[in-house]
Scaffold this active site. Sequence first.
Site, PDB file in Angstrom:
ATOM      1  N   CYS A 117     -48.300 -11.798  -1.124  1.00  0.00           N
ATOM      2  CA  CYS A 117     -48.883 -12.894  -0.350  1.00  0.00           C
ATOM      3  C   CYS A 117     -47.770 -13.782   0.217  1.00  0.00           C
ATOM      4  CB  CYS A 117     -49.872 -13.672  -1.220  1.00  0.00           C
ATOM      5  SG  CYS A 117     -50.996 -14.740  -0.275  1.00  0.00           S
ATOM      6  N   HIS A 207     -53.371  -9.560  -3.325  1.00  0.00           N
ATOM      7  CA  HIS A 207     -52.978  -9.848  -4.707  1.00  0.00           C
ATOM      8  C   HIS A 207     -53.301  -8.655  -5.608  1.00  0.00           C
ATOM      9  CE1 HIS A 207     -51.926 -14.156  -4.441  1.00  0.00           C
ATOM     10  NE2 HIS A 207     -52.774 -14.161  -3.423  1.00  0.00           N
ATOM     11  N   GLU A 209     -52.453  -8.368  -8.656  1.00  0.00           N
ATOM     12  CA  GLU A 209     -52.525  -8.798 -10.052  1.00  0.00           C
ATOM     13  C   GLU A 209     -53.930  -9.166 -10.498  1.00  0.00           C
ATOM     14  OE1 GLU A 209     -51.163 -12.568  -7.792  1.00  0.00           O
ATOM     15  OE2 GLU A 209     -51.230 -10.403  -7.514  1.00  0.00           O
ATOM     16  N   VAL A 264     -55.778 -18.136 -34.288  1.00  0.00           N
ATOM     17  CA  VAL A 264     -54.868 -16.993 -34.344  1.00  0.00           C
ATOM     18  C   VAL A 264     -53.420 -17.403 -34.116  1.00  0.00           C
ATOM     19  CG1 VAL A 264     -55.233 -16.396 -31.908  1.00  0.00           C
ATOM     20  CG2 VAL A 264     -54.466 -14.642 -33.500  1.00  0.00           C
ATOM     21  N   ASP A 265     -53.160 -18.366 -33.232  1.00  0.00           N
ATOM     22  CA  ASP A 265     -51.775 -18.718 -32.908  1.00  0.00           C
ATOM     23  C   ASP A 265     -51.034 -19.279 -34.117  1.00  0.00           C
ATOM     24  OD1 ASP A 265     -52.523 -17.968 -30.397  1.00  0.00           O
ATOM     25  OD2 ASP A 265     -52.692 -19.996 -29.606  1.00  0.00           O
ATOM     26  N   SER A 266     -51.615 -20.275 -34.755  1.00  0.00           N
ATOM     27  CA  SER A 266     -50.939 -20.876 -35.902  1.00  0.00           C
ATOM     28  C   SER A 266     -50.849 -19.892 -37.060  1.00  0.00           C
ATOM     29  CB  SER A 266     -51.657 -22.156 -36.341  1.00  0.00           C
ATOM     30  OG  SER A 266     -52.984 -21.892 -36.739  1.00  0.00           O
ATOM     31  N   ALA A 267     -51.860 -19.038 -37.216  1.00  0.00           N
ATOM     32  CA  ALA A 267     -51.836 -18.047 -38.295  1.00  0.00           C
ATOM     33  C   ALA A 267     -50.707 -17.049 -38.100  1.00  0.00           C
ATOM     34  CB  ALA A 267     -53.179 -17.320 -38.372  1.00  0.00           C
TER      35      ALA A 267
END
Length: 551
Positions: A117, A207, A209, A264-267
């Site tokens: 683009c 695009h 993506e 999930v992130d902190s775990a």
Amino acid sequence: MGVQTCAVAGRGVVAYLLAMTAAQNDRSASTPSVASAHDKILIVDFGSQVTQLIARRVREDGVYCEIVPFNKAEEAFKEMKPKAVILSGGPESVHEAGSPRAPQLIFASGVPVMGICYGQMTMAAQLGGEVEGGHHREFGRADVEVKAQSKLFEDVWSSGSKNQVWMSHGDRITKMPPGFSVAGTSPNAPFAIIQDEKRKYYGLMFHPEVVHTPDGAKLIRNFVRKIAGLTGDWTMRAFREEEIAKIRAQVGKGKVICGLSGGVDSAVAAVLIHEAIGDQLTCVFVDHGLMRLNEAEQVVDLFRHHYNIPLVHVDASKQFLGELEGVTDPETKRKTIGRLFIEVFEAEAKKIGGADFLAQGTLYPDVIESVSFTGGPSVTIKSHHNVGGLPERMNMKLVEPLRELFKDEVRKLGRELGLPEIFVGRHPFPGPGLAIRCPGDITSDKLDILRKADAVYIDQIRKHGLYDDIWQAFAVLLPVKTVGVMGDGRTYDYVVGLRAVTSTDGMTADFYQFDMKFLGETATRIINEVKGVNRVVYDVTSKPPGTIEWE
């Protein structure tokens, strides 16, 4: 993409304000990337709302990439020494005074370049072509006809075929740069795809993506693998080993505190750090009383008993619910919860004492969104409601082991680390918890009703094998009561709303189209099993115009 203010669990309990301080930026710049030994692609960001999708497509193919604003691209190119470059789309016109450009160093380097683009427009203009603006705009679905063979199309599109793509452009090329030829056209874009295969330059007006270009991921894969010649050595196993070494080098013999949310992130961050430094890590789990059914017990059991990670469990539910009494405004709820979390977490950290580092579940989107493509703080950023300036207040250094990962990569890393699927694969959960799924005032009785209704709903979804097909599903307790009949008696009880959506990134979403039999069974179970509910409704609002959460 924007960041919702309710993203504590998704970003990690101690995710800081996205507008990072200069000191933090200096620290980040001086920390070697764990991907230093890998093949890399540099993505130059010109301000597209979907630039992150380019990175995700490249990462999905096993190749490491980084996104940098255009005005930092030359420095990043010299530091990264990438094997290829992708120029993103953007909202500007090449004709506007001061519109962004790619560093000429990129074109002089000899590496393959793909412009998307706006990236195609600036590449054409910088290499001697001509671009006009404002005419024959194309937005939305379009068909591109393949006019010539190309390595970009190998095993994807054949010559003469017409293929659906997603256009979003105002400028268009009127004269190609020297050495380029037309590879594809659309009704309003005679130079929809241009290429210089000798120099390995490719320009796409659409695009690739986005999911609305069905074969887009395959085109990106061809650029990465067949044109740039990259093999794909970016794996979570390699990341795990490299990040463990990096954590050990950074922390030494110091002590680390990590806040757990149940998300999930902190775990994943906690388990990875513990694998690196063992009992030098202490986790703090602040239970604000706004979690799902049995969730607090599950978090404590997993970390204290399964992983043997030192864990401080703080039951602050009475304190949180007391402060939230009578509060009905969603933003006030968030700010109250955020302020209290800081106070409780800071008090517990002081009790532990001697900690040198604060661990956070910062993800790569947080890092990207901390700076806009023009190089300043992004105007789209909303403050996280949890810790604000904790790192500065507590005079601690940051450990951010997930800062180079997207959410789907964090889940893969969690599986690599052996976390149970019930943690790794669970749906996103807002940091304010059930407080924003209970519109109006919050009471213990209301929260109990909501927990039980939500548990029944999720149980139904799992029993029917639908959980992994849905991006997010949850129950909402509405602030209204309705008349009902149960047995021979009249009831006057609450209404439960059910929400389920499909999405790829949470930025847009469609409601999940359940079978009516499923909805009927679920409503019956909730009404029969949850005292205080006599009516169930299903939310069929997409995003936009609605948001996924109700508050």
